[in-house]
Design an enzyme around this catalytic site. Structure first.
Site: not given
Length: 183
Positions: A116-117
């Site tokens: 994620i991210c």
């Protein structure tokens, strides 16, 4: 997520070091545990705890359960790679971490590798981005494209075992998709 046991008996590894984005480790960890999963925080460099980055300053400290060099990806049903700018940037320079990610993707028992991210930087370093359709925090879109990935702006994107999301706002969808894949 409901307080269920849909992940009872499942094991999830979260690989991180100092500077992980606080919400991207703590919230998924807690959501997986609520579903009955056992979660291990893995790290590098013989650390007993790691410190979060929380938006614009240092945040909470999290206990490290095991060193990545002492476990096998086959011990887990899923691997989660939280973001933050510092965490994946440091981990991509650690051979043990990169090797573990590669092995997790090819291991039979591992059903999901989530990032994620800024976490997808680790998919670039491990060679897993090439040919994959992924999402990420927008600032690393070009890095993913340069590594041979197709980048899309969606809440959660699945490509084979790889599960990617853009930012903390996507955590519920991210955890939900990983949970569905390993349940």
């Amino acid at each position: 997520m409901s307080n269920s046991n849909e992940l009872k008996g499942k094991k999830i590894a979260i690989l991180a070091t100092h500077g992980f984005e606080q919400s991207e480790l703590i919230k998924p960890r807690d959501m997986f545990i609520e579903q009955g999963a056992e979660v291990d925080i893995l790290s590098v460099d013989e650390q007993s705890s790691i410190k979060a980055w929380d938006e614009d300053d240092w945040g909470k400290t999290v206990k490290v359960d095991k060193q990545v060099s002492t476990v096998s990806p086959e011990d887990y049903d899923a691997l989660v790679l939280p973001g933050g700018q510092i965490n994946p940037d440091v981990l991509r320079t650690k051979d043990d971490a990169v090797t573990f990610i590669k092995r997790a993707n090819s291991a039979n028992g591992v059903k999901a590798v989530g990032a994620i991210c800024h976490g997808p930087w680790l998919l670039v370093e491990s060679g897993l981005a090439k040919g994959a359709t992924l999402t990420s925090f927008p600032s690393i879109r070009t890095d993913l494209k340069n590594a041979g990935a197709t980048w899309v702006d969606d809440k959660v994107v699945v490509h084979d075992k790889l599960v990617t999301s853009r930012n903390p706002d996507d955590i519920s969808a991210f955890v939900g998709k990983i949970s569905e894949m390993i349940a």
